[in-house]
Every structure is written in C-alpha cells, then in structure tokens.
Write an enzyme that holds these catalytic residues in place. Structure first.
Site, PDB file in Angstrom:
ATOM      1  N   GLY A  98       0.807  -1.350   0.046  1.00  0.00           N
ATOM      2  CA  GLY A  98      -0.150  -0.053  -0.180  1.00  0.00           C
ATOM      3  C   GLY A  98       0.921   1.176   0.064  1.00  0.00           C
ATOM      4  O   GLY A  98       2.139   1.237   0.559  1.00  0.00           O
ATOM      5  N   GLN A 128       2.826  10.091   1.721  1.00  0.00           N
ATOM      6  CA  GLN A 128       3.999   9.340   1.687  1.00  0.00           C
ATOM      7  C   GLN A 128       5.134   9.681   0.583  1.00  0.00           C
ATOM      8  O   GLN A 128       6.355   9.542   0.759  1.00  0.00           O
ATOM      9  CB  GLN A 128       3.898   7.823   1.685  1.00  0.00           C
ATOM     10  CG  GLN A 128       3.479   7.342   2.827  1.00  0.00           C
ATOM     11  CD  GLN A 128       3.270   5.776   2.751  1.00  0.00           C
ATOM     12  OE1 GLN A 128       2.296   5.224   2.277  1.00  0.00           O
ATOM     13  NE2 GLN A 128       4.125   4.955   3.349  1.00  0.00           N
ATOM     14  N   CYS A 132       5.660  -0.040   7.405  1.00  0.00           N
ATOM     15  CA  CYS A 132       5.471   1.024   6.686  1.00  0.00           C
ATOM     16  C   CYS A 132       6.549   1.423   6.021  1.00  0.00           C
ATOM     17  O   CYS A 132       7.711   1.683   6.493  1.00  0.00           O
ATOM     18  CB  CYS A 132       4.718   2.146   7.544  1.00  0.00           C
ATOM     19  SG  CYS A 132       4.339   3.723   6.759  1.00  0.00           S
ATOM     20  N   LEU A 133       6.439   1.735   4.449  1.00  0.00           N
ATOM     21  CA  LEU A 133       7.614   2.343   3.886  1.00  0.00           C
ATOM     22  C   LEU A 133       8.071   3.573   4.332  1.00  0.00           C
ATOM     23  O   LEU A 133       9.247   3.677   4.220  1.00  0.00           O
ATOM     24  CB  LEU A 133       6.969   2.781   2.295  1.00  0.00           C
ATOM     25  CG  LEU A 133       6.619   1.247   1.317  1.00  0.00           C
ATOM     26  CD1 LEU A 133       6.317   1.562   0.040  1.00  0.00           C
ATOM     27  CD2 LEU A 133       8.092   0.318   1.285  1.00  0.00           C
ATOM     28  N   HIS A 182      -4.601   1.277   7.156  1.00  0.00           N
ATOM     29  CA  HIS A 182      -3.332   1.616   7.359  1.00  0.00           C
ATOM     30  C   HIS A 182      -3.154   2.893   6.575  1.00  0.00           C
ATOM     31  O   HIS A 182      -2.776   4.025   6.880  1.00  0.00           O
ATOM     32  CB  HIS A 182      -2.355   0.530   7.124  1.00  0.00           C
ATOM     33  CG  HIS A 182      -0.831   0.934   7.206  1.00  0.00           C
ATOM     34  ND1 HIS A 182       0.011   0.755   8.195  1.00  0.00           N
ATOM     35  CD2 HIS A 182      -0.439   1.848   6.508  1.00  0.00           C
ATOM     36  CE1 HIS A 182       1.018   0.977   7.799  1.00  0.00           C
ATOM     37  NE2 HIS A 182       0.948   2.004   6.815  1.00  0.00           N
ATOM     38  N   GLU A 183      -3.696   2.661   5.234  1.00  0.00           N
ATOM     39  CA  GLU A 183      -3.392   3.879   4.336  1.00  0.00           C
ATOM     40  C   GLU A 183      -4.339   4.941   4.612  1.00  0.00           C
ATOM     41  O   GLU A 183      -3.966   6.257   4.423  1.00  0.00           O
ATOM     42  CB  GLU A 183      -3.572   3.290   2.909  1.00  0.00           C
ATOM     43  CG  GLU A 183      -2.802   2.117   2.348  1.00  0.00           C
ATOM     44  CD  GLU A 183      -1.290   2.306   2.697  1.00  0.00           C
ATOM     45  OE1 GLU A 183      -0.948   3.445   2.741  1.00  0.00           O
ATOM     46  OE2 GLU A 183      -0.639   1.244   3.010  1.00  0.00           O
ATOM     47  N   HIS A 194      -3.035   7.259   7.183  1.00  0.00           N
ATOM     48  CA  HIS A 194      -1.913   8.330   6.588  1.00  0.00           C
ATOM     49  C   HIS A 194      -2.659   9.747   6.101  1.00  0.00           C
ATOM     50  O   HIS A 194      -1.916  10.663   6.136  1.00  0.00           O
ATOM     51  CB  HIS A 194      -1.154   7.823   5.331  1.00  0.00           C
ATOM     52  CG  HIS A 194      -0.140   6.710   5.523  1.00  0.00           C
ATOM     53  ND1 HIS A 194       1.054   7.187   6.256  1.00  0.00           N
ATOM     54  CD2 HIS A 194       0.133   5.566   5.154  1.00  0.00           C
ATOM     55  CE1 HIS A 194       1.890   6.068   6.276  1.00  0.00           C
ATOM     56  NE2 HIS A 194       1.650   5.143   5.888  1.00  0.00           N
TER      57      HIS A 194
HETATM   58 ZN   LIG Z   1       2.255   3.377   5.773  1.00  0.00          ZN
END
Ligand SMILES: [Zn+2]
Length: 171
Positions: free
Chosen positions: A44, A49, A92-93, A134-135, A138
C-alpha cells in the site's frame, strides 16, 4: 518518486479531498504513483508518503505468486467498522524496517472513487481491510506507530529513535 520517512512532518498533516478528479490525476495515480509502490515492494502507498497532501492511496495485495488485488482509492470513507478487532504485524515504507503488532477492526465497510471514476462501496476483511485502514490513517496524519500498545511501543523504541536521528533533517 521518493518516499518520505519518519519523522518528516508532512506525514503528520491531514490531507485534502480531491475536488475535481480529472484524467491527468488518474493517470498519475495509476502510473507513476502505483509504480512507486510496486518498485518499493509496498502493499500500500498513500499520497502523503510521496509528499502529496491529497486523499488518495493505492493497494497491491498479493494473493498468489503472480496475482494480486490492486486498488486505486480516491477520497475514501470508512462507513463502519466491526466491533471485533485483531492484532496483526504492520510495517510502513515511511517507517522502514520497523514492525509491530497493531490492533484494528477485522472488517470494514468503505466507499471511494476508483480509477474509472466510479463510486465503489464494499466490505473488506482480512489483509484488504488491514491495509485500507493503514493507508486511510496516512491521510489523517496517523502512522501505525501511533496506534501501538505500550508493550509494542517499548519493543521498537530504540529503532524508532535511531530512525528519528537519521532522518530528522529531511525536508
Ligand atoms: Zn504506511
């Protein structure tokens, strides 16, 4: 595209709805943005991000060796969440190499606009529900590390501090 890493303050901002969704925007999300997620092996990726404070994200959940559930999600809403929650390990990236157990509802009902500019309403469970939440977080400036129990937070405290020192001057 570059991925923004914790503790960058852009990750803390609340993103804005996309008011007019045009072809160019869709092409960007389905193109460069989606490719960035694939390139980084993410399941994701949310707009903040990559430094874009708009309400969209992409999902790519592997279901077999060469198949995955792909979604482009624009202006999402979570309409309802199951009372039943479960713990599952997240990463998470934007918080590289740190993993922890996060408690979330196991199923959710959502609506959003997809890449064909269609309004979708659907029920999600399992990993799809997990990644969507999760996304979605963000877009509200929330990271998974903000949702940890004290026990989980303690486990990653040192790694988080190192990350903070390493990336604190990133703009
Ligand atoms: Zn993330």
């Amino acid at each position: 595209m570059n991925i923004i890493v914790y503790p960058n303050l852009l990750l803390r901002k609340v993103s804005e709805e996309i008011s007019s969704i045009d072809k160019e925007t869709i092409e960007f999300i389905a193109g460069d943005f989606f490719d960035t997620m694939l390139e980084k092996d993410g399941i994701g990726l949310a707009a903040p991000q990559v430094g874009i404070l708009k309400r969209f994200f992409a999902i790519n959940i592997p279901i077999s060796e060469d198949e995955s559930i792909k979604k482009i999600v624009i202006n999402p809403k979570i309409l309802s969440s199951s009372k039943t929650k479960e713990l599952y390990e997240e990463g998470c990236l934007s918080v590289p190499l740190i993993y922890a157990l996060v408690e979330r509802p196991i199923s959710i009902k959502v609506s959003y606009m997809n890449e064909e500019m269609k309004e979708i309403t659907e029920e999600l469970d399992g990993l799809s529900a997990r990644v969507f939440q999760h996304e979605f977080d963000h877009l509200n400036g929330i990271l998974f590390i903000n949702k940890l129990s004290n026990v989980e937070l303690l486990k990653i405290k040192k790694a988080l501090k190192e990350l903070k020192n390493k990336y604190k001057n990133d703009k």
